[in-house]
Design an enzyme around this catalytic site. Structure first.
Site, short mmCIF file in Angstrom:
data_model
loop_
_atom_site.label_atom_id
_atom_site.label_comp_id
_atom_site.label_asym_id
_atom_site.label_seq_id
_atom_site.Cartn_x
_atom_site.Cartn_y
_atom_site.Cartn_z
N SER A 46 72.32 -42.14 -37.11
CA SER A 46 71.68 -41.46 -38.24
C SER A 46 70.25 -41.06 -37.91
O SER A 46 69.56 -40.45 -38.73
CB SER A 46 71.70 -42.36 -39.49
OG SER A 46 71.09 -43.60 -39.25
N ASN B 29 70.36 -53.33 -44.61
CA ASN B 29 70.88 -52.79 -45.88
C ASN B 29 69.78 -52.65 -46.93
O ASN B 29 69.67 -51.62 -47.59
CB ASN B 29 72.01 -53.68 -46.41
CG ASN B 29 73.19 -53.71 -45.45
OD1 ASN B 29 73.23 -52.92 -44.51
ND2 ASN B 29 74.12 -54.63 -45.67
N THR C 111 72.08 -11.35 -76.09
CA THR C 111 73.16 -12.33 -76.11
C THR C 111 74.39 -11.60 -75.58
O THR C 111 74.52 -10.39 -75.82
CB THR C 111 73.44 -12.86 -77.54
OG1 THR C 111 73.97 -11.79 -78.32
CG2 THR C 111 72.19 -13.41 -78.22
N HIS C 112 75.21 -12.29 -74.83
CA HIS C 112 76.35 -11.67 -74.14
C HIS C 112 75.89 -10.52 -73.25
O HIS C 112 76.63 -9.57 -73.02
CB HIS C 112 77.39 -11.13 -75.14
CG HIS C 112 77.76 -12.09 -76.21
ND1 HIS C 112 78.83 -12.95 -76.12
CD2 HIS C 112 77.17 -12.36 -77.41
CE1 HIS C 112 78.90 -13.69 -77.21
NE2 HIS C 112 77.89 -13.36 -78.01
N SER D 250 65.80 -2.46 -45.96
CA SER D 250 67.12 -2.38 -45.36
C SER D 250 66.97 -1.74 -44.00
O SER D 250 66.11 -0.88 -43.79
CB SER D 250 68.03 -1.54 -46.24
OG SER D 250 69.05 -0.94 -45.47
N LYS E 185 65.12 1.42 -49.57
CA LYS E 185 65.48 0.17 -50.26
C LYS E 185 64.35 -0.83 -50.34
O LYS E 185 63.62 -1.05 -49.38
CB LYS E 185 66.66 -0.48 -49.54
CG LYS E 185 67.94 0.31 -49.65
CD LYS E 185 68.65 0.04 -50.94
CE LYS E 185 69.47 -1.23 -50.78
NZ LYS E 185 70.23 -1.51 -51.98
N ASN F 14 64.57 -4.65 -51.51
CA ASN F 14 65.57 -5.63 -51.96
C ASN F 14 64.94 -6.94 -52.44
O ASN F 14 63.98 -7.41 -51.82
CB ASN F 14 66.56 -5.93 -50.84
CG ASN F 14 67.43 -4.73 -50.52
OD1 ASN F 14 67.72 -3.91 -51.40
ND2 ASN F 14 67.83 -4.60 -49.27
N GLU G 150 67.49 -13.44 -54.64
CA GLU G 150 68.90 -13.64 -54.30
C GLU G 150 69.10 -14.98 -53.60
O GLU G 150 70.08 -15.68 -53.83
CB GLU G 150 69.41 -12.51 -53.41
CG GLU G 150 69.48 -11.17 -54.14
CD GLU G 150 69.75 -10.03 -53.18
OE1 GLU G 150 70.88 -9.54 -53.16
OE2 GLU G 150 68.82 -9.63 -52.44
N LYS H 84 71.79 -39.54 -47.09
CA LYS H 84 70.48 -38.96 -46.77
C LYS H 84 70.49 -37.46 -46.50
O LYS H 84 69.68 -36.73 -47.09
CB LYS H 84 69.83 -39.75 -45.64
CG LYS H 84 68.99 -40.89 -46.16
CD LYS H 84 68.92 -42.06 -45.23
CE LYS H 84 69.37 -43.32 -45.92
NZ LYS H 84 70.79 -43.61 -45.84
N1 ARG Z 1 72.02 -46.43 -40.18
C1 ARG Z 1 72.58 -47.13 -41.27
C2 ARG Z 1 72.25 -46.44 -42.62
O1 ARG Z 1 71.44 -45.59 -42.64
C3 ARG Z 1 72.08 -48.51 -41.31
C4 ARG Z 1 73.16 -49.42 -41.68
C5 ARG Z 1 72.73 -50.79 -41.68
N2 ARG Z 1 73.72 -51.68 -42.05
C6 ARG Z 1 74.84 -51.97 -41.35
N3 ARG Z 1 75.48 -52.99 -41.77
N4 ARG Z 1 75.24 -51.33 -40.30
O2 ARG Z 1 72.84 -46.71 -43.64
#
Ligand code: ARG
Length: 445
Positions: free
Chosen positions: A11, A98, A143-144, A265, A271, A273, A278, A313
């Site tokens: 991650s 965690n 409206t509408h 464009s 144009k 735009n 958008e 995330k």
């Molecule tokens: N990279 C993981 C996350 O972002 C960490 C996980 C930590 N916990 C585990 N038991 N592997 O959630």
């Protein structure tokens, strides 16, 4: 570990954004451990100094990221251990990744919420800033998407201020639940170490301490809530963008968009735009999609931490980045776009915008609403057939349909008179709108 697993499970490619919060959290945690006598004062000092050094290296691009370490938490801890050996190995006492992940993410979201709150106010100020210069402009309200009744331009500007105000309130409210400490709930059940969770919560500026470790280590309500708040903002912006895209067409020609916020464009030289509008409209799709992903992600997850949660995330980062960028561009667009007064004014003749005011004039003469509605319908039909506006009809033609009508009818006809006739709270009556402008100015400036 198999290289494929390493690549699949990492991650760090996205959670590197949490480096600052991770270091802040680790300093608070180690200071608390020292306070409890679990670390010595000197160990805490060494840890803090090394963490600040690591932060500096990350910020100057001198820190080496290595995919062998899964996430930002492992990166920073292993860099600490490289520097301090066994002292570094003590940092993770009484916590787990965690609660660390959740703490860092909450700190990040809290800051991001504050940035969005600021930008919402910025956009509200831009809308309020239009009220005085455009105070004499009358717009058709729809409206509408059919012409309905006339409104003052400031009434239109303030409609968006109100929507944004609810967005602001929703985010402020969600922020309270973001701002609760999970640090020290450890893996799932707490710890046998004598940690002081209130102390770490206080030093990180959290307003409260989450009471149940099972709940705290699994909770992602704060992610869902903020993702929804961002979606509401995005939906509001998409409404506004769509409206302005339509208003900027030559068919409407209500708006002159600032050229530096338009694109050309490659093939049609004439144009101009409205790409920014958008894209604001289009980017709402990702924000809505992110909310959907997050709800599906958390649905049916048994307690407590599951690795699925790592997927939260990228989605929430994207929603924050997208909405922040949209707000940033909406502000100058609102400030710089000009209302095309002559076109708007010329168009007010069309669509019988004063018909409802005329109906209410009849009601005030004692005619039941349904009958008044019917009579005005007949008058509009007659006017349409002769190509006239209601104010151009003769008194006789009014009286033919409704004998109670006298000369005073002309005081209700035409968009200006219609506007002056409004009375109710929240309407586009000039005194109501003036009062609202004043109250927005005191609230925002
Ligand atoms: N990279 C993981 C996350 O972002 C960490 C996980 C930590 N916990 C585990 N038991 N592997 O959630």
């Amino acid at each position: 570990m198999d290289q494929r697993v390493e690549k699949f499970t990492e991650s760090i490619s996205f959670d590197h954004r949490l480096y600052q919060q991770d270091i802040q959290g680790s300093i608070a945690h180690s200071e608390m451990l020292a306070g409890e006598g679990i670390l010595t004062e000197s160990e805490f000092r060494q840890i803090k100094d090394a963490l600040l050094e690591i932060k500096e290296e990350i910020e100057c691009d001198r820190f080496e990221f290595d995919f062998a370490f899964e996430d930002i938490h492992m990166h920073i801890e292993s860099a600490l251990i490289d520097r301090l050996g066994d002292v570094g190995r003590k940092l993770h006492t009484g916590r787990s990744r965690n609660d660390q992940v959740s703490t860092d993410f909450r700190l990040w979201v809290r800051d991001a919420v504050d940035r969005i709150l600021d930008k919402i106010v910025g956009l509200q100020k831009a809308f309020v800033g239009r009220c005085d210069p455009d105070s004499d402009v009358i717009l058709p309200a729809y409206t509408h998407m059919q012409r309905a009744q006339p409104v003052l331009a400031p009434h239109y500007w303030l409609a968006y201020c109100e929507k944004l105000q609810r967005d602001h309130q929703r985010l402020e409210d969600a922020r309270r639940r973001v701002n609760s400490s999970t640090l020290g709930t450890a893996a799932v059940a707490g710890t046998t170490m004598s940690i002081d969770r209130t102390r770490t919560a206080n030093s990180l500026g959290f307003e409260s301490v989450m009471a149940n470790s099972l709940d705290a280590s699994s909770d992602r309500d704060f992610v869902l809530e903020t993702a929804f708040c961002l979606t509401a903002i995005s939906v509001h912006l998409s409404t506004w963008a769509e409206e302005w895209i339509i208003w900027s067409t030559s068919e409407f020609n209500f708006l002159d968009l600032p050229q530096e916020f338009c694109t050309g464009s490659s093939i049609m030289p004439q144009k101009i735009n409205p790409d920014i509008l958008e894209l604001i409209r289009g980017k709402s799709a990702r924000v809505i999609g992110n909310l959907q992903s997050l709800i599906v992600l958390t649905k049916s997850l048994p307690l407590a931490y599951n690795r699925d949660l790592q997927e939260d995330k990228p989605r929430l980062f994207d929603s924050f980045d997208t909405v922040e960028a949209c707000l940033e561009l909406a502000i100058p667009l609102v400030e710089k776009t000009k209302l095309n007064r002559s076109e708007i004014e010329a168009s007010l003749e069309r669509g019988f915008l004063d018909a409802t005011t005329l109906m209410e004039y009849l009601i005030k003469k004692g005619i039941p609403q349904r009958n008044a509605h019917h009579a005005v319908g007949a008058l509009v039909r007659g006017a349409m057939n002769t190509g006239k506006s209601l104010s151009e009809l003769s008194l006789e033609s009014f009286q033919q349909i409704q004998p109670e009508i006298d000369e005073s009818v002309y005081e209700s006809l035409g968009v200006e008179n219609a506007i002056k006739s409004y009375q109710s709270y929240g309407s586009s009556a000039p005194h109501q709108v003036a009062h609202q402008i004043e109250s927005w100015k005191t609230r925002l400036f």
